[in-house]
Enzyme design. Structure first.
Site, PDB file in Angstrom:
ATOM      1  N   HIS A 185       0.596   1.227 -12.850  1.00 31.57           N
ATOM      2  CA  HIS A 185       1.158  -0.008 -13.363  1.00 31.57           C
ATOM      3  C   HIS A 185       2.492   0.465 -13.464  1.00 31.57           C
ATOM      4  CE1 HIS A 185       2.221  -3.637 -15.423  1.00 31.57           C
ATOM      5  NE2 HIS A 185       2.918  -3.055 -16.196  1.00 31.57           N
TER       6      HIS A 185
ATOM      7  N   GLY B 250       0.685  -1.110   0.513  1.00 32.21           N
ATOM      8  CA  GLY B 250       0.045  -0.374   0.324  1.00 32.21           C
ATOM      9  C   GLY B 250       0.446   1.490  -0.153  1.00 32.21           C
ATOM     10  N   THR B 251       2.165   1.288  -0.521  1.00 35.78           N
ATOM     11  CA  THR B 251       2.557   2.791  -0.914  1.00 35.78           C
ATOM     12  C   THR B 251       2.153   3.443  -2.033  1.00 35.78           C
ATOM     13  OG1 THR B 251       4.787   2.127  -2.354  1.00 35.78           O
ATOM     14  CG2 THR B 251       5.232   1.654  -0.235  1.00 35.78           C
TER      15      THR B 251
ATOM     16  N   ASN C 286      -5.616   2.771 -13.116  1.00 35.87           N
ATOM     17  CA  ASN C 286      -4.977   2.178 -12.467  1.00 35.87           C
ATOM     18  C   ASN C 286      -3.262   2.579 -12.121  1.00 35.87           C
ATOM     19  OD1 ASN C 286      -3.415  -1.100 -11.644  1.00 35.87           O
ATOM     20  ND2 ASN C 286      -3.336  -0.902 -14.367  1.00 35.87           N
TER      21      ASN C 286
ATOM     22  N   LEU D 280     -10.242  -7.431 -13.137  1.00 35.14           N
ATOM     23  CA  LEU D 280     -11.429  -7.209 -12.890  1.00 35.14           C
ATOM     24  C   LEU D 280     -12.434  -8.112 -14.024  1.00 35.14           C
ATOM     25  CD1 LEU D 280     -10.711  -3.936 -11.276  1.00 35.14           C
ATOM     26  CD2 LEU D 280     -11.892  -6.593 -10.251  1.00 35.14           C
TER      27      LEU D 280
HETATM   28  C1  GAR Z   1       2.867  -1.495  -7.458  1.00 34.68           C
HETATM   29  O1  GAR Z   1       4.401  -0.766  -7.679  1.00 34.68           O
HETATM   30  C2  GAR Z   1       2.009  -1.193  -8.620  1.00 34.68           C
HETATM   31  O2  GAR Z   1       2.829  -0.272  -9.682  1.00 34.68           O
HETATM   32  C3  GAR Z   1       2.258  -2.388  -8.811  1.00 34.68           C
HETATM   33  O3  GAR Z   1       2.521  -2.991  -7.669  1.00 34.68           O
HETATM   34  C4  GAR Z   1       2.682  -2.464  -6.541  1.00 34.68           C
HETATM   35  C5  GAR Z   1       2.249  -1.982  -5.657  1.00 34.68           C
HETATM   36  O4  GAR Z   1       3.096  -1.608  -4.276  1.00 34.68           O
HETATM   37  N1  GAR Z   1       0.987  -2.960  -9.687  1.00 34.68           N
HETATM   38  C6  GAR Z   1       0.688  -3.733 -10.470  1.00 34.68           C
HETATM   39  O5  GAR Z   1       1.875  -4.640 -10.763  1.00 34.68           O
HETATM   40  C7  GAR Z   1      -0.594  -3.895 -11.288  1.00 34.68           C
HETATM   41  N2  GAR Z   1      -0.203  -4.712 -12.620  1.00 34.68           N
HETATM   42  P1  GAR Z   1       1.916  -0.569  -3.615  1.00 34.68           P
HETATM   43  O6  GAR Z   1       1.181  -1.745  -2.623  1.00 34.68           O
HETATM   44  O7  GAR Z   1       3.262  -0.550  -2.429  1.00 34.68           O
HETATM   45  O8  GAR Z   1       1.570   0.249  -3.924  1.00 34.68           O
END
Ligand code: GAR
Length: 201
Positions: free
Chosen positions: A112, A14-15, A110, A96
Protein backbone atom coordinates in the site's frame (compact mmCIF):
# COMPACT_ATOMS: atom_id res chain seq x y z
CA UNK A 1 8.95 -27.54 0.37
CA UNK A 2 12.01 -26.23 -1.49
CA UNK A 3 10.46 -22.99 -2.69
CA UNK A 4 7.11 -21.39 -1.93
CA UNK A 5 4.85 -21.00 -4.96
CA UNK A 6 3.82 -17.39 -5.39
CA UNK A 7 0.80 -15.96 -7.24
CA UNK A 8 0.83 -12.22 -7.94
CA UNK A 9 -2.54 -10.47 -8.37
CA UNK A 10 -2.46 -7.30 -10.46
CA UNK A 11 -4.75 -4.75 -12.12
CA UNK A 12 -2.57 -2.20 -13.87
CA UNK A 13 0.92 -1.23 -14.92
CA UNK A 14 2.63 -3.87 -12.83
CA UNK A 15 5.78 -2.04 -11.77
CA UNK A 16 5.63 -3.88 -8.44
CA UNK A 17 5.28 -7.16 -10.31
CA UNK A 18 8.36 -6.14 -12.31
CA UNK A 19 10.24 -5.44 -9.07
CA UNK A 20 9.35 -8.97 -7.91
CA UNK A 21 10.48 -10.52 -11.21
CA UNK A 22 13.75 -8.54 -11.04
CA UNK A 23 14.26 -9.59 -7.41
CA UNK A 24 13.75 -13.20 -8.37
CA UNK A 25 16.28 -12.87 -11.20
CA UNK A 26 18.85 -11.20 -8.95
CA UNK A 27 18.39 -13.72 -6.11
CA UNK A 28 16.85 -11.32 -3.59
CA UNK A 29 13.85 -13.64 -3.73
CA UNK A 30 15.22 -17.17 -3.46
CA UNK A 31 12.83 -18.90 -1.07
CA UNK A 32 9.90 -18.60 -3.47
CA UNK A 33 9.12 -18.49 -7.15
CA UNK A 34 6.45 -16.60 -9.05
CA UNK A 35 4.32 -19.37 -10.54
CA UNK A 36 1.27 -17.39 -11.64
CA UNK A 37 0.08 -13.84 -12.38
CA UNK A 38 -3.66 -13.10 -12.31
CA UNK A 39 -5.23 -9.84 -13.50
CA UNK A 40 -8.81 -8.66 -13.08
CA UNK A 41 -8.20 -6.26 -15.99
CA UNK A 42 -7.71 -7.67 -19.48
CA UNK A 43 -5.66 -4.64 -20.58
CA UNK A 44 -3.24 -4.54 -17.63
CA UNK A 45 0.34 -4.02 -18.83
CA UNK A 46 1.28 -6.31 -15.93
CA UNK A 47 0.08 -9.23 -18.09
CA UNK A 48 2.63 -8.28 -20.77
CA UNK A 49 5.35 -8.16 -18.10
CA UNK A 50 4.40 -11.70 -17.03
CA UNK A 51 4.39 -12.85 -20.65
CA UNK A 52 7.84 -11.32 -21.25
CA UNK A 53 9.18 -13.06 -18.17
CA UNK A 54 7.71 -16.41 -19.25
CA UNK A 55 5.36 -16.59 -16.25
CA UNK A 56 1.94 -18.20 -16.58
CA UNK A 57 -0.72 -15.49 -16.54
CA UNK A 58 -4.51 -15.38 -16.48
CA UNK A 59 -7.23 -12.78 -16.80
CA UNK A 60 -10.27 -13.41 -14.62
CA UNK A 61 -13.24 -11.15 -15.33
CA UNK A 62 -15.51 -10.16 -12.47
CA UNK A 63 -17.90 -8.66 -15.01
CA UNK A 64 -18.33 -11.94 -16.87
CA UNK A 65 -18.61 -13.95 -13.67
CA UNK A 66 -21.20 -11.46 -12.44
CA UNK A 67 -20.59 -11.69 -8.67
CA UNK A 68 -17.79 -11.27 -6.14
CA UNK A 69 -18.40 -14.83 -4.98
CA UNK A 70 -18.07 -16.32 -8.49
CA UNK A 71 -14.98 -14.16 -9.13
CA UNK A 72 -13.34 -15.38 -5.92
CA UNK A 73 -14.31 -19.00 -6.67
CA UNK A 74 -12.49 -18.67 -10.01
CA UNK A 75 -9.46 -17.18 -8.20
CA UNK A 76 -9.49 -20.01 -5.64
CA UNK A 77 -9.74 -22.67 -8.37
CA UNK A 78 -6.75 -21.18 -10.23
CA UNK A 79 -4.69 -20.92 -7.03
CA UNK A 80 -5.53 -24.40 -5.77
CA UNK A 81 -4.90 -26.06 -9.14
CA UNK A 82 -1.32 -24.80 -9.00
CA UNK A 83 -0.72 -25.38 -5.30
CA UNK A 84 -0.03 -21.70 -4.59
CA UNK A 85 1.44 -21.02 -1.13
CA UNK A 86 1.55 -17.20 -1.08
CA UNK A 87 -0.67 -14.60 -2.76
CA UNK A 88 0.86 -11.16 -3.38
CA UNK A 89 -1.45 -8.24 -4.14
CA UNK A 90 0.70 -5.90 -6.24
CA UNK A 91 -1.52 -3.05 -7.41
CA UNK A 92 -4.61 -5.28 -7.25
CA UNK A 93 -7.53 -2.86 -7.18
CA UNK A 94 -10.30 -5.12 -5.94
CA UNK A 95 -11.24 -5.75 -2.33
CA UNK A 96 -11.41 -9.43 -1.35
CA UNK A 97 -14.19 -10.74 0.88
CA UNK A 98 -13.70 -12.23 4.34
CA UNK A 99 -14.55 -15.65 2.89
CA UNK A 100 -11.45 -15.34 0.69
CA UNK A 101 -9.07 -13.69 3.16
CA UNK A 102 -9.93 -16.15 5.97
CA UNK A 103 -9.13 -19.07 3.69
CA UNK A 104 -5.58 -17.73 3.20
CA UNK A 105 -4.81 -16.47 6.70
CA UNK A 106 -1.26 -14.99 6.73
CA UNK A 107 -0.83 -16.15 3.13
CA UNK A 108 -1.88 -12.94 1.38
CA UNK A 109 0.29 -9.83 1.43
CA UNK A 110 -0.38 -6.39 -0.02
CA UNK A 111 1.68 -3.31 -0.81
CA UNK A 112 0.00 0.00 0.00
CA UNK A 113 1.46 3.38 -1.00
CA UNK A 114 1.29 5.17 2.37
CA UNK A 115 2.42 4.72 5.95
CA UNK A 116 -0.56 2.80 7.35
CA UNK A 117 -2.68 3.84 9.33
CA UNK A 118 -2.56 7.09 7.31
CA UNK A 119 -4.37 7.34 3.97
CA UNK A 120 -5.61 3.76 3.80
CA UNK A 121 -8.81 1.72 3.76
CA UNK A 122 -11.75 1.81 1.39
CA UNK A 123 -11.38 4.43 -1.37
CA UNK A 124 -7.64 4.91 -0.87
CA UNK A 125 -5.86 3.31 -3.79
CA UNK A 126 -3.39 4.28 -6.48
CA UNK A 127 -3.01 8.02 -7.13
CA UNK A 128 -5.84 8.87 -4.71
CA UNK A 129 -3.56 7.99 -1.80
CA UNK A 130 -0.94 10.51 -2.93
CA UNK A 131 -3.57 13.17 -3.68
CA UNK A 132 -4.83 12.78 -0.09
CA UNK A 133 -1.32 12.99 1.37
CA UNK A 134 -0.57 16.19 -0.60
CA UNK A 135 -3.96 17.70 0.33
CA UNK A 136 -3.29 17.06 4.02
CA UNK A 137 0.14 18.61 3.71
CA UNK A 138 2.07 15.84 5.42
CA UNK A 139 5.83 16.12 4.94
CA UNK A 140 6.60 12.42 5.09
CA UNK A 141 4.75 9.55 3.46
CA UNK A 142 5.92 6.10 2.36
CA UNK A 143 4.77 2.56 1.74
CA UNK A 144 3.59 -0.38 3.80
CA UNK A 145 3.58 -4.12 3.17
CA UNK A 146 1.08 -6.01 5.31
CA UNK A 147 -0.80 -9.27 5.62
CA UNK A 148 -4.33 -9.06 4.25
CA UNK A 149 -7.33 -9.77 6.47
CA UNK A 150 -11.01 -8.83 6.26
CA UNK A 151 -10.32 -5.16 7.06
CA UNK A 152 -9.08 -3.21 4.00
CA UNK A 153 -5.40 -2.32 4.73
CA UNK A 154 -5.97 -3.52 8.31
CA UNK A 155 -3.79 -6.64 8.56
CA UNK A 156 -0.53 -7.13 10.44
CA UNK A 157 2.28 -4.90 9.16
CA UNK A 158 5.37 -6.62 7.74
CA UNK A 159 7.47 -3.64 6.58
CA UNK A 160 7.29 0.12 6.16
CA UNK A 161 9.58 2.71 4.59
CA UNK A 162 9.28 6.48 4.81
CA UNK A 163 9.66 8.81 1.83
CA UNK A 164 10.00 12.60 1.93
CA UNK A 165 7.43 14.88 0.31
CA UNK A 166 9.11 17.74 -1.55
CA UNK A 167 7.92 21.21 -2.60
CA UNK A 168 6.25 21.11 -5.98
CA UNK A 169 5.28 17.43 -5.78
CA UNK A 170 2.31 16.38 -7.87
CA UNK A 171 0.47 13.12 -7.12
CA UNK A 172 2.25 11.54 -10.10
CA UNK A 173 5.74 12.68 -9.04
CA UNK A 174 5.10 11.55 -5.47
CA UNK A 175 3.71 8.19 -6.59
CA UNK A 176 6.88 7.53 -8.60
CA UNK A 177 9.16 8.49 -5.67
CA UNK A 178 7.23 6.27 -3.24
CA UNK A 179 7.51 3.38 -5.69
CA UNK A 180 11.24 3.87 -6.34
CA UNK A 181 12.31 4.60 -2.76
CA UNK A 182 9.92 2.30 -0.90
CA UNK A 183 7.54 -0.09 -2.68
CA UNK A 184 10.01 -1.71 -5.08
CA UNK A 185 12.38 -2.36 -2.14
CA UNK A 186 10.12 -3.45 0.71
CA UNK A 187 7.76 -5.60 -1.37
CA UNK A 188 10.44 -8.02 -2.68
CA UNK A 189 12.17 -8.06 0.73
CA UNK A 190 8.87 -8.89 2.46
CA UNK A 191 8.01 -11.59 -0.08
CA UNK A 192 11.39 -13.23 0.55
CA UNK A 193 10.91 -12.99 4.33
CA UNK A 194 7.44 -14.57 4.25
CA UNK A 195 8.50 -17.30 1.76
CA UNK A 196 11.50 -18.17 3.95
CA UNK A 197 9.14 -18.62 6.90
CA UNK A 198 6.72 -20.71 4.84
CA UNK A 199 9.34 -23.15 3.59
CA UNK A 200 10.65 -23.69 7.12
CA UNK A 201 7.18 -24.35 8.59
C1 GAR B 1 1.16 0.98 -6.39
O1 GAR B 1 1.53 2.26 -5.96
C2 GAR B 1 0.49 0.20 -5.27
O2 GAR B 1 1.08 0.44 -4.02
C3 GAR B 1 -0.90 0.76 -5.33
O3 GAR B 1 -1.18 0.89 -6.69
C4 GAR B 1 0.03 1.07 -7.43
C5 GAR B 1 0.12 -0.01 -8.47
O4 GAR B 1 1.21 0.17 -9.34
N1 GAR B 1 -1.81 -0.11 -4.65
C6 GAR B 1 -2.87 0.33 -3.97
O5 GAR B 1 -3.18 1.50 -3.90
C7 GAR B 1 -3.68 -0.76 -3.28
N2 GAR B 1 -4.52 -0.19 -2.27
P1 GAR B 1 1.83 -1.01 -10.20
O6 GAR B 1 0.68 -1.65 -10.99
O7 GAR B 1 2.77 -0.30 -11.14
O8 GAR B 1 2.52 -1.96 -9.29
Amino acid sequence: MLKAKIAVLVSGGGTNLQALIDAQNSGIIHSGEIALVISNNANAYALTRAENAGIEHLYISKKELKSQEAFEDALIAALEERGIDLIVLAGFMSILSERFTARYDHRIINVHPSLIPSFCGQGFYGLRVHEAALKKGVKVTGATVHFVNEIPDGGEIIAQKAVEILDGDTPEILQRRVMEQAEWIILPASVEKVCATLIRS
